[in-house]
Design an enzyme around this catalytic site. Structure first.
Site, PDB file in Angstrom:
ATOM      1  N   THR A  53     -40.793 -44.109  67.221  1.00 25.80           N
ATOM      2  CA  THR A  53     -42.140 -44.600  66.890  1.00 25.80           C
ATOM      3  C   THR A  53     -43.114 -43.428  66.922  1.00 25.80           C
ATOM      4  OG1 THR A  53     -41.829 -46.850  67.655  1.00 25.80           O
ATOM      5  CG2 THR A  53     -44.006 -45.940  67.994  1.00 25.80           C
ATOM      6  N   GLY A  62     -41.874 -52.266  74.033  1.00 23.55           N
ATOM      7  CA  GLY A  62     -43.148 -52.869  73.652  1.00 23.55           C
ATOM      8  C   GLY A  62     -43.564 -54.074  74.475  1.00 23.55           C
ATOM      9  N   ARG A 108     -40.819 -60.689  65.186  1.00 20.26           N
ATOM     10  CA  ARG A 108     -41.154 -60.113  66.497  1.00 20.26           C
ATOM     11  C   ARG A 108     -42.207 -59.009  66.309  1.00 20.26           C
ATOM     12  NH1 ARG A 108     -41.195 -54.634  68.647  1.00 20.26           N
ATOM     13  NH2 ARG A 108     -40.926 -54.769  70.888  1.00 20.26           N
ATOM     14  N   VAL A 109     -43.221 -59.043  67.142  1.00 21.54           N
ATOM     15  CA  VAL A 109     -44.246 -58.001  67.105  1.00 21.54           C
ATOM     16  C   VAL A 109     -44.311 -57.375  68.496  1.00 21.54           C
ATOM     17  CG1 VAL A 109     -46.688 -57.491  66.754  1.00 21.54           C
ATOM     18  CG2 VAL A 109     -45.558 -59.224  65.340  1.00 21.54           C
ATOM     19  N   GLY A 110     -44.337 -56.054  68.549  1.00 23.01           N
ATOM     20  CA  GLY A 110     -44.403 -55.347  69.827  1.00 23.01           C
ATOM     21  C   GLY A 110     -45.808 -54.915  70.173  1.00 23.01           C
ATOM     22  N   ASP A 111     -45.900 -53.881  70.987  1.00 22.23           N
ATOM     23  CA  ASP A 111     -47.206 -53.413  71.461  1.00 22.23           C
ATOM     24  C   ASP A 111     -47.989 -52.629  70.417  1.00 22.23           C
ATOM     25  OD1 ASP A 111     -45.156 -51.459  71.640  1.00 22.23           O
ATOM     26  OD2 ASP A 111     -46.389 -50.239  72.961  1.00 22.23           O
TER      27      ASP A 111
HETATM   28  N1  ASP Z   1     -43.162 -49.744  71.198  1.00 22.33           N
HETATM   29  C1  ASP Z   1     -42.415 -50.006  69.990  1.00 22.33           C
HETATM   30  C2  ASP Z   1     -42.207 -51.499  69.865  1.00 22.33           C
HETATM   31  O1  ASP Z   1     -41.926 -52.143  70.864  1.00 22.33           O
HETATM   32  C3  ASP Z   1     -41.094 -49.329  69.949  1.00 22.33           C
HETATM   33  C4  ASP Z   1     -41.084 -47.836  70.234  1.00 22.33           C
HETATM   34  O2  ASP Z   1     -42.054 -47.302  70.731  1.00 22.33           O
HETATM   35  O3  ASP Z   1     -40.072 -47.173  69.930  1.00 22.33           O
HETATM   36  O4  ASP Z   1     -42.248 -52.018  68.778  1.00 22.33           O
END
Ligand code: ASP
Length: 331
Positions: A198, A252, A226-229
């Site tokens: 990322t 995330g 799915r949505v992360g941070d």
């Molecule tokens: N934080 C990102 C997510 O959870 C993944 C990552 O940082 O590699 O979507």
């Protein structure tokens, strides 16, 4: 004019053991990070805004297949790509974000348009793509984001029926047990041919303003939707001239629960601690309590930077005006 202007970037954190990265692969990462930092530095040197510098840096990182954002993004459980990005301007507290887009070439540019041209902050899926199309942004076929290395990584993760950070997916891919049903070994070195991460950028400009941007393909084999941070303001991205600008990378779900990016700013504001102390506390003390793995990059209005991570490595670097960019992978 502020002479402390600086840009910092990351390309993801995770299980990156020195022994596993060949000298040429390592050099490739350093060169990519260096080129992006030099481009961001030019924006700042020309008097450009921190917002311009982080947009440009993240756009370039998205266009680089080494990292898990834009081209080179990881795969969902359905074998597709869903991209998320956010950007925030510390001088106005304006923010823009998009999530679950499949055809926008540079998600960070779409997030920037949300910041500049919309009364809203976050658009999802089809709505985000309609907005980006109306803004005249570049679209690509979903296959544009495919890379062979990520596809292999996804097949292995799918066989193990788990979602994982791209870096940990690499660990699995390199594990001799990758094709059976046992758990991957958490500290197995990654395959040097597989490249991950990322991306994000934070900057302080010559006018004394800070900004942050983050962009990702998410985690390998994530469920569709799915949505992360990353696209959540306060979790994966935050900027306020009064405190700092932050971009995160890691697991995330834990960064969301910890409101990690905002927590760095909040600790500076409410506990009156330094950028270093606040960033270190979030990454080294608070996130590990809930098994949060990863790191962040942060800059304050004085030009101090912090780049803590609690994993083996984090692709990262920074560049001050008039100085050669510094890049690093390991501790
Ligand atoms: N934080 C990102 C997510 O959870 C993944 C990552 O940082 O590699 O979507």
């Amino acid at each position: 004019m502020n002479d402390n202007a600086v840009i910092a970037i990351h390309g993801g954190a995770g299980t990156i053991l020195r022994a596993s990265l060949s000298a040429s692969a390592e050099a490739e990462y350093h060169a990519a990070l260096h080129a992006v930092l030099a481009a961001g530095q030019r924006v700042l040197a020309d008097g450009g805004s921190a917002l311009d510098a982080v947009s440009e840096a993240v756009r370039l990182l998205e266009d680089c297949p080494l990292f898990n954002a834009g081209i080179g993004a990881v795969y969902t459980a359905a074998g597709t790509h869903e991209l998320d990005a956010a950007i925030m301007d510390g001088s106005t507290l304006e923010a823009g974000a998009i999530c679950c887009v499949k055809r926008v070439r540079n998600p960070v540019l779409a997030a920037r348009r949300v910041l500049e041209c919309s009364e809203h902050v976050l658009f999802t899926g089809e709505g985000a793509e309609s907005f980006a199309a109306a803004q005249g942004l570049e679209f690509v076929e979903p296959q544009y984001f495919d890379t062979e290395a990520r596809h292999r990584q996804w097949l292995l993760a799918r066989d193990q029926q788990r979602a994982m950070l791209d870096h940990d997916g690499a660990t699995l891919a390199a594990s001799p047990s990758a094709t059976d049903n046992s758990d991957p070994m958490p500290h197995e070195p990654i395959d040097p041919n597989r490249k991950f991460g990322t991306v994000g950028a934070v900057a302080l400009d010559r006018h004394g303003h800070v900004a942050a941007a983050t962009s990702t393909g998410g985690v390998t084999n994530k469920q569709v939707g799915r949505v992360g941070d990353t696209p959540l303001i306060g979790a994966g991205c935050y900027a306020d001239d009064a405190t700092c600008a932050v971009s995160t990378t890691g697991s995330g779900e834990m960064f969301m629960r910890m409101v990690a990016a905002y927590d760095v700013a909040a600790q500076m504001a409410y506990r009156n601690v330094s950028l270093h102390e606040a960033a270190h506390d979030v990454v080294m003390n608070r996130l590990p309590k809930i098994d949060g793995r990863g790191g962040l990059i942060a800059v304050d209005a004085l030009g101090n930077i912090a780049l803590p991570f609690n994993t083996e490595g984090m692709y990262r670097g920074f560049a001050r005006l008039g100085e050669a960019p510094t890049t690093a992978i390991y501790r």
